[in-house]
Write a protein that holds these residues in place. Structure first.
Motif, PDB file in Angstrom:
ATOM      1  N   GLU A   6       0.850  -1.129  -0.008  1.00 23.34           N
ATOM      2  CA  GLU A   6       0.145   0.033  -0.100  1.00 23.34           C
ATOM      3  C   GLU A   6       0.896   1.191   0.081  1.00 23.34           C
ATOM      4  O   GLU A   6       0.293   2.417  -0.484  1.00 23.34           O
ATOM      5  CB  GLU A   6      -1.028   0.083   1.220  1.00 23.34           C
ATOM      6  CG  GLU A   6      -1.917  -1.145   1.395  1.00 23.34           C
ATOM      7  CD  GLU A   6      -2.663  -1.064   2.516  1.00 23.34           C
ATOM      8  OE1 GLU A   6      -2.509  -0.166   3.169  1.00 23.34           O
ATOM      9  OE2 GLU A   6      -3.616  -2.093   2.776  1.00 23.34           O
ATOM     10  N   ARG A   7       2.056   1.184   0.569  1.00 25.14           N
ATOM     11  CA  ARG A   7       2.886   2.403   0.738  1.00 25.14           C
ATOM     12  C   ARG A   7       4.394   1.823   0.394  1.00 25.14           C
ATOM     13  O   ARG A   7       4.888   0.995   0.973  1.00 25.14           O
ATOM     14  CB  ARG A   7       2.776   3.128   2.299  1.00 25.14           C
ATOM     15  CG  ARG A   7       3.708   4.391   2.195  1.00 25.14           C
ATOM     16  CD  ARG A   7       3.643   4.921   3.727  1.00 25.14           C
ATOM     17  NE  ARG A   7       2.301   5.275   3.653  1.00 25.14           N
ATOM     18  CZ  ARG A   7       1.745   5.835   4.943  1.00 25.14           C
ATOM     19  NH1 ARG A   7       2.491   5.845   5.979  1.00 25.14           N
ATOM     20  NH2 ARG A   7       0.453   6.130   4.868  1.00 25.14           N
ATOM     21  N   VAL A   8       4.950   2.588  -0.606  1.00 20.06           N
ATOM     22  CA  VAL A   8       6.392   2.109  -0.969  1.00 20.06           C
ATOM     23  C   VAL A   8       7.289   3.407  -1.025  1.00 20.06           C
ATOM     24  O   VAL A   8       6.834   4.557  -1.280  1.00 20.06           O
ATOM     25  CB  VAL A   8       6.402   1.405  -2.280  1.00 20.06           C
ATOM     26  CG1 VAL A   8       5.523   0.378  -2.338  1.00 20.06           C
ATOM     27  CG2 VAL A   8       5.908   2.339  -3.606  1.00 20.06           C
ATOM     28  N   LEU A   9       8.422   2.964  -0.651  1.00 12.97           N
ATOM     29  CA  LEU A   9       9.502   4.009  -0.988  1.00 12.97           C
ATOM     30  C   LEU A   9      10.335   3.493  -2.266  1.00 12.97           C
ATOM     31  O   LEU A   9      11.111   2.594  -2.212  1.00 12.97           O
ATOM     32  CB  LEU A   9      10.415   3.956   0.316  1.00 12.97           C
ATOM     33  CG  LEU A   9      11.670   5.271   0.427  1.00 12.97           C
ATOM     34  CD1 LEU A   9      12.647   5.067  -0.752  1.00 12.97           C
ATOM     35  CD2 LEU A   9      10.878   6.563   0.187  1.00 12.97           C
ATOM     36  N   ALA A  38       3.391   7.424 -12.095  1.00 15.74           N
ATOM     37  CA  ALA A  38       1.981   7.846 -12.294  1.00 15.74           C
ATOM     38  C   ALA A  38       1.423   6.812 -12.389  1.00 15.74           C
ATOM     39  O   ALA A  38       0.070   6.909 -11.853  1.00 15.74           O
ATOM     40  CB  ALA A  38       1.729   9.064 -13.508  1.00 15.74           C
ATOM     41  N   GLU A  39       1.529   5.770 -13.158  1.00 16.04           N
ATOM     42  CA  GLU A  39       0.586   4.590 -13.130  1.00 16.04           C
ATOM     43  C   GLU A  39       0.209   3.693 -11.854  1.00 16.04           C
ATOM     44  O   GLU A  39      -0.734   3.590 -11.553  1.00 16.04           O
ATOM     45  CB  GLU A  39       1.168   3.447 -14.247  1.00 16.04           C
ATOM     46  CG  GLU A  39       0.580   2.255 -14.465  1.00 16.04           C
ATOM     47  CD  GLU A  39       1.302   1.034 -15.061  1.00 16.04           C
ATOM     48  OE1 GLU A  39       0.790  -0.320 -14.954  1.00 16.04           O
ATOM     49  OE2 GLU A  39       2.444   1.458 -15.367  1.00 16.04           O
ATOM     50  N   VAL A  40       1.504   4.032 -11.224  1.00 15.84           N
ATOM     51  CA  VAL A  40       1.452   3.041  -9.804  1.00 15.84           C
ATOM     52  C   VAL A  40       0.586   4.220  -8.854  1.00 15.84           C
ATOM     53  O   VAL A  40      -0.427   3.590  -8.243  1.00 15.84           O
ATOM     54  CB  VAL A  40       2.577   2.979  -9.203  1.00 15.84           C
ATOM     55  CG1 VAL A  40       2.564   2.419  -7.822  1.00 15.84           C
ATOM     56  CG2 VAL A  40       3.302   1.795 -10.017  1.00 15.84           C
ATOM     57  N   VAL A  45      -1.575   3.538  -4.868  1.00 12.98           N
ATOM     58  CA  VAL A  45      -0.423   3.078  -4.015  1.00 12.98           C
ATOM     59  C   VAL A  45       0.167   4.407  -3.771  1.00 12.98           C
ATOM     60  O   VAL A  45       0.212   5.208  -4.310  1.00 12.98           O
ATOM     61  CB  VAL A  45       0.280   2.181  -5.043  1.00 12.98           C
ATOM     62  CG1 VAL A  45       1.686   2.130  -4.015  1.00 12.98           C
ATOM     63  CG2 VAL A  45      -0.134   0.996  -5.204  1.00 12.98           C
ATOM     64  N   GLN A  46       0.337   4.101  -2.375  1.00  8.09           N
ATOM     65  CA  GLN A  46       1.198   5.543  -1.935  1.00  8.09           C
ATOM     66  C   GLN A  46       2.742   5.548  -2.171  1.00  8.09           C
ATOM     67  O   GLN A  46       3.282   4.751  -1.717  1.00  8.09           O
ATOM     68  CB  GLN A  46       0.982   5.664  -0.391  1.00  8.09           C
ATOM     69  CG  GLN A  46      -0.583   5.891  -0.086  1.00  8.09           C
ATOM     70  CD  GLN A  46      -0.824   6.167   1.408  1.00  8.09           C
ATOM     71  OE1 GLN A  46      -0.046   6.121   2.247  1.00  8.09           O
ATOM     72  NE2 GLN A  46      -2.210   5.816   1.977  1.00  8.09           N
ATOM     73  N   VAL A  47       3.153   6.564  -2.941  1.00  5.72           N
ATOM     74  CA  VAL A  47       4.484   6.381  -3.335  1.00  5.72           C
ATOM     75  C   VAL A  47       5.360   7.596  -3.002  1.00  5.72           C
ATOM     76  O   VAL A  47       4.996   8.697  -3.021  1.00  5.72           O
ATOM     77  CB  VAL A  47       4.687   6.455  -4.944  1.00  5.72           C
ATOM     78  CG1 VAL A  47       6.015   6.407  -5.698  1.00  5.72           C
ATOM     79  CG2 VAL A  47       3.767   5.340  -5.327  1.00  5.72           C
ATOM     80  N   ASN A 221       8.128  -1.798 -14.939  1.00  8.73           N
ATOM     81  CA  ASN A 221       8.541  -3.027 -13.863  1.00  8.73           C
ATOM     82  C   ASN A 221       8.329  -2.218 -12.158  1.00  8.73           C
ATOM     83  O   ASN A 221       8.283  -2.909 -11.623  1.00  8.73           O
ATOM     84  CB  ASN A 221      10.261  -2.695 -13.861  1.00  8.73           C
ATOM     85  CG  ASN A 221      10.795  -4.033 -14.496  1.00  8.73           C
ATOM     86  OD1 ASN A 221       9.930  -4.807 -14.908  1.00  8.73           O
ATOM     87  ND2 ASN A 221      11.943  -4.276 -14.579  1.00  8.73           N
ATOM     88  N   ILE A 222       8.141  -0.773 -12.240  1.00  5.09           N
ATOM     89  CA  ILE A 222       7.676  -0.279 -11.029  1.00  5.09           C
ATOM     90  C   ILE A 222       6.302  -0.902 -10.726  1.00  5.09           C
ATOM     91  O   ILE A 222       6.100  -1.515  -9.535  1.00  5.09           O
ATOM     92  CB  ILE A 222       7.824   1.183 -11.350  1.00  5.09           C
ATOM     93  CG1 ILE A 222       8.995   1.743 -11.196  1.00  5.09           C
ATOM     94  CG2 ILE A 222       7.222   1.745  -9.770  1.00  5.09           C
ATOM     95  CD1 ILE A 222       9.118   3.097 -11.218  1.00  5.09           C
TER      96      ILE A 222
END
Length: 240
Positions: A6-9, A38-40, A45-47, A221-222
């Motif tokens: 849900e949240r990624v770095l 932007a797609e993610v 998803v919190q980026v 890939n992201i």
């Protein structure tokens, strides 16, 4: 998109911003990176993003040539902010709201780094880009990425590079280099593998934060990493 996290770095290599040109920012490359992010982000998803500055300055290399290490590192921190602003511009052209936060105060171009504010931005669907490293010399942007990920409560550190994972030697110079699908933190440290510096790996190990190392410039890939697909190399306590 069915996301595992849900949240990624997301840690981006500064060198990738040059598009193979060595120095500076290649607009086409940064635009392609922004499209992936932007797609993610549009999928919910919190980026958060940490950007390196190796396409301008590397403090350690400048220090080897006689420059004071602290001063050289501060130059590298400023270089990361230029990359942050470039990424912000291309993300907003994709219609994604962003905020840049820096560890060195520069009010005209960015907010100061405030963890709770960063978390609030993420909760509102904004992409937060962290610049100027940790704001102190002798720490890499990889260490910064690990620290920021832990402080904002990210579930994974996605390390996007120009190589499609972790190898036992440099695949660009050794055609027989062997790629790892999974590594334990201790093995990375013991073998001195070029995943990230030891401080960053130790931080992740002590706090059980998984690291996924993958090829940034392979389209999609992201999103694959966020979905939890088996790409690149996973560094964690177990291989699930």
């Amino acid at each position: 998109m069915a996301a595992k996290y849900e949240r990624v770095l997301l840690k981006l290599s500064g060198e990738a911003f040059s598009g193979g040109q060595g120095l500076g920012v290649d607009p086409d490359t940064v635009s392609a990176i922004a499209r992936q992010i932007a797609e993610v982000a549009r999928a919910g998803v919190q980026v958060a993003v940490v950007v390196g500055g190796g396409n301008y300055f590397r403090g350690a290399q400048l220090s080897e040539r006689g420059m004071d290490r602290s001063r050289a590192d501060y130059m590298g921190m400023l270089a990361t902010v230029m990359n942050c602003l470039a990424l912000q511009d291309f993300l907003e052209k994709q219609g994604v709201e962003t905020r840049v936060q820096t560890a060195i105060t520069m009010g005209q171009v960015a907010e100061p780094y405030i963890p709770r504010r960063a978390i609030r931005h993420l909760e509102k669907g904004r992409v937060v880009i962290f610049g100027a490293g940790l704001g102190a010399p002798f720490f890499s942007t990889d260490t910064c990425a690990a620290q920021r990920a832990l402080e904002i409560g990210a579930q994974v550190l996605l390390k996007a590079t120009r190589v499609d994972g972790v190898y036992d030697s440099d695949p660009r110079t050794n055609p027989d280099a062997v790629k790892f699908d999974w590594l334990d933190y201790n093995e990375v440290l013991q073998r001195g593998l070029k995943v990230a510096d030891a401080t960053a790996i130790s931080l992740c190990m002590d706090n059980d934060l998984p690291i996924v190392v993958f090829d940034l410039l392979a389209e999609g890939n992201i999103a694959r990493a966020v979905r939890g697909e088996k790409i690149g190399t996973l560094v964690s306590r177990s291989d699930d």
